[in-house]
Design a protein around this motif. Structure first.
Motif, PDB file in Angstrom:
ATOM      1  N   GLU A 165      43.199  44.532  26.930  1.00  0.00           N
ATOM      2  CA  GLU A 165      42.979  43.091  26.664  1.00  0.00           C
ATOM      3  C   GLU A 165      44.435  42.521  26.381  1.00  0.00           C
ATOM      4  O   GLU A 165      44.600  41.345  26.502  1.00  0.00           O
ATOM      5  N   THR A 166      45.231  43.508  25.848  1.00  0.00           N
ATOM      6  CA  THR A 166      46.688  42.795  25.557  1.00  0.00           C
ATOM      7  C   THR A 166      47.473  42.781  26.924  1.00  0.00           C
ATOM      8  O   THR A 166      48.334  41.708  27.083  1.00  0.00           O
ATOM      9  N   GLN A 167      47.444  43.586  27.758  1.00  0.00           N
ATOM     10  CA  GLN A 167      47.689  43.577  29.294  1.00  0.00           C
ATOM     11  C   GLN A 167      47.197  42.463  29.822  1.00  0.00           C
ATOM     12  O   GLN A 167      48.028  41.442  30.540  1.00  0.00           O
ATOM     13  N   ILE A 168      45.858  42.063  29.705  1.00  0.00           N
ATOM     14  CA  ILE A 168      45.490  40.933  30.338  1.00  0.00           C
ATOM     15  C   ILE A 168      46.017  39.614  29.863  1.00  0.00           C
ATOM     16  O   ILE A 168      46.316  38.817  30.650  1.00  0.00           O
ATOM     17  N   ALA A 169      46.209  39.666  28.413  1.00  0.00           N
ATOM     18  CA  ALA A 169      46.746  38.323  28.017  1.00  0.00           C
ATOM     19  C   ALA A 169      48.118  38.034  28.436  1.00  0.00           C
ATOM     20  O   ALA A 169      48.844  37.225  28.800  1.00  0.00           O
ATOM     21  N   GLY A 170      48.899  39.505  28.609  1.00  0.00           N
ATOM     22  CA  GLY A 170      50.350  39.169  29.121  1.00  0.00           C
ATOM     23  C   GLY A 170      50.147  38.708  30.799  1.00  0.00           C
ATOM     24  O   GLY A 170      51.010  37.711  31.118  1.00  0.00           O
ATOM     25  N   PHE A 171      49.151  39.156  31.491  1.00  0.00           N
ATOM     26  CA  PHE A 171      48.966  38.849  32.736  1.00  0.00           C
ATOM     27  C   PHE A 171      48.763  37.250  32.819  1.00  0.00           C
ATOM     28  O   PHE A 171      49.399  36.379  33.726  1.00  0.00           O
ATOM     29  N   LEU A 172      47.923  36.754  32.129  1.00  0.00           N
ATOM     30  CA  LEU A 172      47.525  35.297  31.884  1.00  0.00           C
ATOM     31  C   LEU A 172      48.642  34.316  31.570  1.00  0.00           C
ATOM     32  O   LEU A 172      48.581  33.314  31.672  1.00  0.00           O
ATOM     33  N   THR A 173      49.777  34.945  30.670  1.00  0.00           N
ATOM     34  CA  THR A 173      50.878  33.996  30.411  1.00  0.00           C
ATOM     35  C   THR A 173      51.780  33.790  31.896  1.00  0.00           C
ATOM     36  O   THR A 173      52.410  32.768  31.956  1.00  0.00           O
TER      37      THR A 173
ATOM     38  N   ALA B  50      49.670  43.442  44.281  1.00  0.00           N
ATOM     39  CA  ALA B  50      50.418  44.233  43.220  1.00  0.00           C
ATOM     40  C   ALA B  50      51.358  43.411  42.265  1.00  0.00           C
ATOM     41  O   ALA B  50      52.217  43.031  42.772  1.00  0.00           O
ATOM     42  N   ILE B  51      50.805  43.645  41.049  1.00  0.00           N
ATOM     43  CA  ILE B  51      51.782  42.967  39.791  1.00  0.00           C
ATOM     44  C   ILE B  51      52.497  44.101  39.330  1.00  0.00           C
ATOM     45  O   ILE B  51      51.859  45.145  38.676  1.00  0.00           O
ATOM     46  N   CYS B  52      53.800  43.841  39.054  1.00  0.00           N
ATOM     47  CA  CYS B  52      54.534  44.838  38.362  1.00  0.00           C
ATOM     48  C   CYS B  52      54.104  44.626  36.783  1.00  0.00           C
ATOM     49  O   CYS B  52      53.971  43.764  36.078  1.00  0.00           O
ATOM     50  N   ALA B  53      53.751  45.799  36.354  1.00  0.00           N
ATOM     51  CA  ALA B  53      53.071  45.946  35.031  1.00  0.00           C
ATOM     52  C   ALA B  53      54.235  46.437  33.942  1.00  0.00           C
ATOM     53  O   ALA B  53      53.788  46.594  32.662  1.00  0.00           O
ATOM     54  N   GLU B  54      55.447  46.492  34.384  1.00  0.00           N
ATOM     55  CA  GLU B  54      56.565  47.107  33.490  1.00  0.00           C
ATOM     56  C   GLU B  54      56.701  46.493  32.064  1.00  0.00           C
ATOM     57  O   GLU B  54      56.486  47.004  31.059  1.00  0.00           O
ATOM     58  N   ASP B  55      56.332  45.128  32.163  1.00  0.00           N
ATOM     59  CA  ASP B  55      56.603  44.185  30.871  1.00  0.00           C
ATOM     60  C   ASP B  55      55.330  43.612  30.355  1.00  0.00           C
ATOM     61  O   ASP B  55      55.319  42.779  29.544  1.00  0.00           O
ATOM     62  N   ILE B  56      54.222  43.936  31.243  1.00  0.00           N
ATOM     63  CA  ILE B  56      52.981  42.956  30.958  1.00  0.00           C
ATOM     64  C   ILE B  56      52.379  43.144  29.469  1.00  0.00           C
ATOM     65  O   ILE B  56      51.884  42.095  28.917  1.00  0.00           O
ATOM     66  N   THR B  57      52.586  44.371  29.050  1.00  0.00           N
ATOM     67  CA  THR B  57      51.936  44.769  27.606  1.00  0.00           C
ATOM     68  C   THR B  57      53.021  44.007  26.814  1.00  0.00           C
ATOM     69  O   THR B  57      52.710  43.350  25.588  1.00  0.00           O
TER      70      THR B  57
END
Length: 282
Positions: A106-114, A260-267
């Motif tokens: 859910e925190t990764q999702i919040a980061g993506f939505l920013t 593909a979304i870079c997930a390195e800093d998404i959290t």
């Protein structure tokens, strides 16, 4: 993190829920961050993931889907002996029917939505327990979890197939063929898996090809079950390497067009978004 949400320091530990009791968490955290703490005052500490599970530091009750990714107003405060830290644990999200839960995603999702606040589609979050999450109007509408990664580890590490696989190596063609087979004939999975052992004994199937086929058959079976989530939708895969790239390739082979979304800093983005709501409440 600085005031702009950028990291100013970083520390890692392999100690998590599987190795800690609730009483161990504070000391483990302090071992990692004590050098960055001031002599006076409090530093906010925002946690996500399994620290908030029933077996973690302190249980953070789930938010219920459909909902926006939880913010600090729903976080659980954790009393600490060290007065320099002010610890909050973000809740996960639960879904009553069909029953499902997430913690950390859910925190990764919040980061993506920013980054993409108007996103209307599906997020694929690869991992040990892969998740497909329908997002609309900044809310988690529904989600499903697949234990595909854990099954791969168990079968590849503890079953008879461990003698036929390699820990490294990959065969793209073998993987994609197995994805198609897994989608078309999911009911024959147990038979098809043993064929990997037989082919390695009788026909010299390479360990790299066997590993790719095992992954492909399991992911193919997952894609067949998750078809309502990805078929005809805007799909974003959080990650560009490793298992995330395998999911992207499998989806593309079925006619989907995943991003593909870079997930390195998404959290970190998600934690920073939560911290912004903490400041708003103070």
């Amino acid at each position: 993190m600085d005031a702009g949400g950028q990291p100013v320091g970083h520390a890692e530990s392999d100690k998590g829920m599987g190795r800690l009791t609730a009483a161990d968490y504070e000391g483990t955290l302090l071992d990692l961050i004590s050098g960055a703490l001031p002599d006076t005052g409090k530093v906010p500490v925002i946690c996500c993931g399994m620290a908030g599970s029933r077996q973690g530091w302190r249980e953070a009750p789930y938010a219920t889907a459909p909902c926006e990714p939880p913010a600090m107003g729903q976080a659980t405060h954790v009393p600490t002996q060290d007065q320099r830290i002010d610890v909050h644990i973000l809740p996960g999200i639960k879904q009553d029917r069909p029953a499902d839960v997430m913690r950390g995603e859910e925190t990764q999702i919040a980061g993506f939505l920013t980054c993409e606040p108007e996103f209307d589609g599906v997020l694929c979050l690869p991992g040990t327990h892969n998740k497909w999450v329908h997002i609309s109007a900044k809310e988690v509408v529904s989600f499903r979890t697949f234990m595909t990664g854990e099954l791969f580890a168990l079968i590849g590490g503890q079953s008879v197939l461990r003698h036929s696989l390699t820990a490294e190596g990959w065969d793209d063609d073998a993987f994609l063929a197995a994805v198609s087979e897994g989608m078309s004939h999911p009911a024959s999975l147990a038979c098809d898996l043993f064929a990997l052992r037989a082919e390695s004994l009788l026909h010299g199937l390479s360990p790299a090809a066997a590993r790719a086929r095992l992954s492909g058959q399991l992911i193919g079976m997952e894609l067949a079950a998750a078809r309502p989530y990805w078929l005809g939708r805007d799909v974003a895969v959080l990650g560009e390497d490793g298992i995330a790239s395998a999911y992207s390739a499998a989806l593309a082979a079925q006619g989907a067009m995943p991003r593909a979304i870079c997930a390195e800093d998404i959290t970190l983005r998600g934690l920073s978004a939560a911290y912004a709501t903490l400041k708003d409440t103070q």
